[in-house]
Design a protein around this motif. Structure first.
Motif, PDB file in Angstrom:
ATOM      1  N   ALA A  22       0.828  -1.206   0.000  1.00  0.00           N
ATOM      2  CA  ALA A  22       0.000   0.000   0.000  1.00  0.00           C
ATOM      3  C   ALA A  22       0.862   1.256   0.000  1.00  0.00           C
ATOM      4  N   ALA A  23       1.955   1.225   0.785  1.00  0.00           N
ATOM      5  CA  ALA A  23       2.839   2.389   0.849  1.00  0.00           C
ATOM      6  C   ALA A  23       3.551   2.610  -0.486  1.00  0.00           C
ATOM      7  N   ARG A  24       4.093   1.528  -1.052  1.00  0.00           N
ATOM      8  CA  ARG A  24       4.875   1.655  -2.284  1.00  0.00           C
ATOM      9  C   ARG A  24       4.013   2.049  -3.473  1.00  0.00           C
ATOM     10  N   ALA A  25       2.743   1.660  -3.473  1.00  0.00           N
ATOM     11  CA  ALA A  25       1.850   1.999  -4.576  1.00  0.00           C
ATOM     12  C   ALA A  25       1.628   3.500  -4.696  1.00  0.00           C
ATOM     13  N   MET A  26       1.874   4.224  -3.613  1.00  0.00           N
ATOM     14  CA  MET A  26       1.672   5.673  -3.629  1.00  0.00           C
ATOM     15  C   MET A  26       2.885   6.428  -4.158  1.00  0.00           C
ATOM     16  N   ILE A  27       3.999   5.697  -4.359  1.00  0.00           N
ATOM     17  CA  ILE A  27       5.284   6.346  -4.632  1.00  0.00           C
ATOM     18  C   ILE A  27       5.753   6.079  -6.055  1.00  0.00           C
ATOM     19  N   GLY A  28       6.221   7.139  -6.719  1.00  0.00           N
ATOM     20  CA  GLY A  28       6.960   7.022  -7.968  1.00  0.00           C
ATOM     21  C   GLY A  28       8.393   7.438  -7.707  1.00  0.00           C
ATOM     22  N   LEU A  29       9.351   6.679  -8.233  1.00  0.00           N
ATOM     23  CA  LEU A  29      10.767   6.949  -7.975  1.00  0.00           C
ATOM     24  C   LEU A  29      11.526   7.081  -9.286  1.00  0.00           C
ATOM     25  N   VAL A  30      12.240   8.197  -9.414  1.00  0.00           N
ATOM     26  CA  VAL A  30      13.166   8.387 -10.529  1.00  0.00           C
ATOM     27  C   VAL A  30      14.574   8.297  -9.949  1.00  0.00           C
ATOM     28  N   PRO A  31      15.269   7.162 -10.141  1.00  0.00           N
ATOM     29  CA  PRO A  31      16.597   6.984  -9.538  1.00  0.00           C
ATOM     30  C   PRO A  31      17.674   7.734 -10.303  1.00  0.00           C
ATOM     31  N   GLN A  32      18.867   7.791  -9.702  1.00  0.00           N
ATOM     32  CA  GLN A  32      19.995   8.433 -10.376  1.00  0.00           C
ATOM     33  C   GLN A  32      20.453   7.618 -11.581  1.00  0.00           C
ATOM     34  N   GLU A  33      20.511   6.292 -11.402  1.00  0.00           N
ATOM     35  CA  GLU A  33      21.082   5.427 -12.431  1.00  0.00           C
ATOM     36  C   GLU A  33      20.111   5.231 -13.595  1.00  0.00           C
ATOM     37  N   LEU A  34      20.671   5.136 -14.784  1.00  0.00           N
ATOM     38  CA  LEU A  34      19.869   4.897 -15.977  1.00  0.00           C
ATOM     39  C   LEU A  34      19.656   3.386 -16.132  1.00  0.00           C
ATOM     40  N   THR A  35      18.673   2.854 -15.412  1.00  0.00           N
ATOM     41  CA  THR A  35      18.370   1.427 -15.466  1.00  0.00           C
ATOM     42  C   THR A  35      17.065   1.233 -16.234  1.00  0.00           C
ATOM     43  N   THR A  36      17.168   0.761 -17.448  1.00  0.00           N
ATOM     44  CA  THR A  36      15.978   0.569 -18.292  1.00  0.00           C
ATOM     45  C   THR A  36      16.088  -0.757 -19.042  1.00  0.00           C
ATOM     46  N   ASP A  37      14.978  -1.214 -19.605  1.00  0.00           N
ATOM     47  CA  ASP A  37      14.928  -2.450 -20.392  1.00  0.00           C
ATOM     48  C   ASP A  37      15.368  -2.122 -21.823  1.00  0.00           C
ATOM     49  N   ALA A  38      16.631  -2.386 -22.114  1.00  0.00           N
ATOM     50  CA  ALA A  38      17.252  -1.895 -23.346  1.00  0.00           C
ATOM     51  C   ALA A  38      16.527  -2.321 -24.615  1.00  0.00           C
ATOM     52  N   PHE A  39      15.938  -3.525 -24.636  1.00  0.00           N
ATOM     53  CA  PHE A  39      15.370  -4.051 -25.874  1.00  0.00           C
ATOM     54  C   PHE A  39      13.870  -3.780 -26.009  1.00  0.00           C
ATOM     55  N   GLU A  40      13.272  -3.197 -24.971  1.00  0.00           N
ATOM     56  CA  GLU A  40      11.846  -2.873 -25.019  1.00  0.00           C
ATOM     57  C   GLU A  40      11.640  -1.518 -25.690  1.00  0.00           C
ATOM     58  N   SER A  41      10.433  -1.315 -26.205  1.00  0.00           N
ATOM     59  CA  SER A  41      10.082   0.004 -26.718  1.00  0.00           C
ATOM     60  C   SER A  41       9.693   0.909 -25.554  1.00  0.00           C
ATOM     61  N   VAL A  42       9.699   2.197 -25.804  1.00  0.00           N
ATOM     62  CA  VAL A  42       9.318   3.166 -24.773  1.00  0.00           C
ATOM     63  C   VAL A  42       7.898   2.882 -24.292  1.00  0.00           C
ATOM     64  N   TRP A  43       6.987   2.694 -25.237  1.00  0.00           N
ATOM     65  CA  TRP A  43       5.585   2.450 -24.871  1.00  0.00           C
ATOM     66  C   TRP A  43       5.447   1.193 -24.020  1.00  0.00           C
ATOM     67  N   ALA A  44       6.135   0.120 -24.414  1.00  0.00           N
ATOM     68  CA  ALA A  44       5.996  -1.160 -23.718  1.00  0.00           C
ATOM     69  C   ALA A  44       6.531  -1.081 -22.287  1.00  0.00           C
ATOM     70  N   THR A  45       7.690  -0.445 -22.099  1.00  0.00           N
ATOM     71  CA  THR A  45       8.285  -0.423 -20.755  1.00  0.00           C
ATOM     72  C   THR A  45       7.493   0.466 -19.809  1.00  0.00           C
ATOM     73  N   VAL A  46       6.953   1.576 -20.310  1.00  0.00           N
ATOM     74  CA  VAL A  46       6.148   2.444 -19.455  1.00  0.00           C
ATOM     75  C   VAL A  46       4.824   1.772 -19.107  1.00  0.00           C
ATOM     76  N   SER A  47       4.210   1.121 -20.083  1.00  0.00           N
ATOM     77  CA  SER A  47       2.949   0.408 -19.849  1.00  0.00           C
ATOM     78  C   SER A  47       3.152  -0.752 -18.878  1.00  0.00           C
ATOM     79  N   PHE A  48       4.286  -1.457 -19.014  1.00  0.00           N
ATOM     80  CA  PHE A  48       4.584  -2.570 -18.119  1.00  0.00           C
ATOM     81  C   PHE A  48       4.746  -2.084 -16.681  1.00  0.00           C
TER      82      PHE A  48
END
Length: 308
Positions: free
Chosen positions: A75-101
């Protein structure tokens, strides 16, 4: 109004004996922009990671809108959005797919219109079908922000969000932050760009060696700790400052043709009036004057130095 985040006696120690956080007590108000400042290694990222449930606390308690971050984690974590310092992303996914996921990870129903709104706000719409590995560093940073916003959080953490990015992204970021605050989102940011904190934040917190050394309203902090200077352009240079002006913090500058008076912002009116009267009595005339005030960066540097 109850705070949206309450941190009580929070400490974090590691097996090596290093204590990253030391008895932190802090309340974050609902709907505010709170800037957390501190030198490298001060504990900013550890504090954010602990609130977000990424790092387990050694002692203390954290409540997110009444939900304990340990015993009521989901419940606590569902309220939080986090933008970390490190650029950790799913390299082979599309922008739309990773955000939707990312939205789906929080159990949110599909909402293409909302994802489109977020991507457009971050100038990512024309990149929505691109694989993340093909994007520039600045664009990857935008994707991290979009992922953090995908589940419509009421609290957004921005950990050095504009470090190493271009001016355009910084401007987009702060425009988005303002619009989110208008919608009631609480925003906590860490930044090395103190001018950003000075422009954006409602309140400022300073952390050093794992301890919160100051929390105050930005305007009040500037008022209490900000030094001001009054520079008087003299009609004739002075050889020295007359002894009858010894009670004032005065310096001669610019070939002794300027008299600089440094004073606390709290004593502005009475101090300047008394000085002008003393100058008149001493027969010192001036042809122009100007005032300057120390910046938030000046205050931050002095605070950290004082506690070394």
């Amino acid at each position: 109004m109850q705070p949206i985040i309450t941190i009580s006696n929070l400490s974090k120690s590691y097996a090596s004996g290093f204590q990253a956080l030391k008895g932190v007590n802090l309340e974050i108000r609902r709907g505010e922009i709170f800037a957390l400042l501190g030198p490298n290694g001060a504990g900013k990222t550890t504090l954010i990671s602990t609130i977000c449930g990424i790092v387990n606390p050694s002692e203390g308690r954290i409540l997110v809108d009444g939900h304990d971050i340990v015993t009521d984690y989901r419940a606590a974590r569902a309220m939080i959005g986090l933008v970390p310092q490190e650029l950790t992303t799913d390299a082979f996914e599309s922008v739309w797919a990773t955000v939707s996921f990312s939205r789906g990870l929080f159990g949110k129903r599909k909402n293409p219109a909302y994802i489109e709104e977020v991507l457009k706000a971050l100038s990512l719409w024309d990149k929505k079908d691109n694989r993340i590995m093909t994007l520039s560093g600045g664009m990857k940073r935008r994707v991290l922000i979009a992922k953090a916003l995908s589940h419509e959080p009421s609290i957004l953490f921005l950990d050095e969000p504009t470090a190493g990015v271009d001016v355009e992204l910084r401007q987009d970021m702060w425009q988005l932050v303002r619009s989110l605050q208008e919608r009631g989102v609480t925003i906590i940011l860490t930044t090395h760009y103190i001018d950003e904190a000075e422009e954006m934040a409602d309140r400022i917190g300073v952390i050093r060696k794992g301890e919160i050394i100051l929390v105050d309203e930005k305007a009040e902090l500037m008022r209490k700790l900000g030094k001001k200077q009054l520079t008087l352009q003299l009609e004739a240079p002075l050889e020295s400052i007359p002894s009858e002006l010894g009670g004032y913090e005065l310096d001669l500058a610019n070939g002794r043709s300027e008299l600089v008076y440094t004073y606390d912002a709290q004593g502005e009116r009475s101090g300047i009036l008394a000085l002008l009267q003393a100058l008149n009595a001493a027969g010192i005339r001036f042809k122009d004057l100007q005032t300057t005030q120390s910046s938030l960066e000046d205050i931050f540097v002095s605070l950290v130095r004082e506690r070394k």
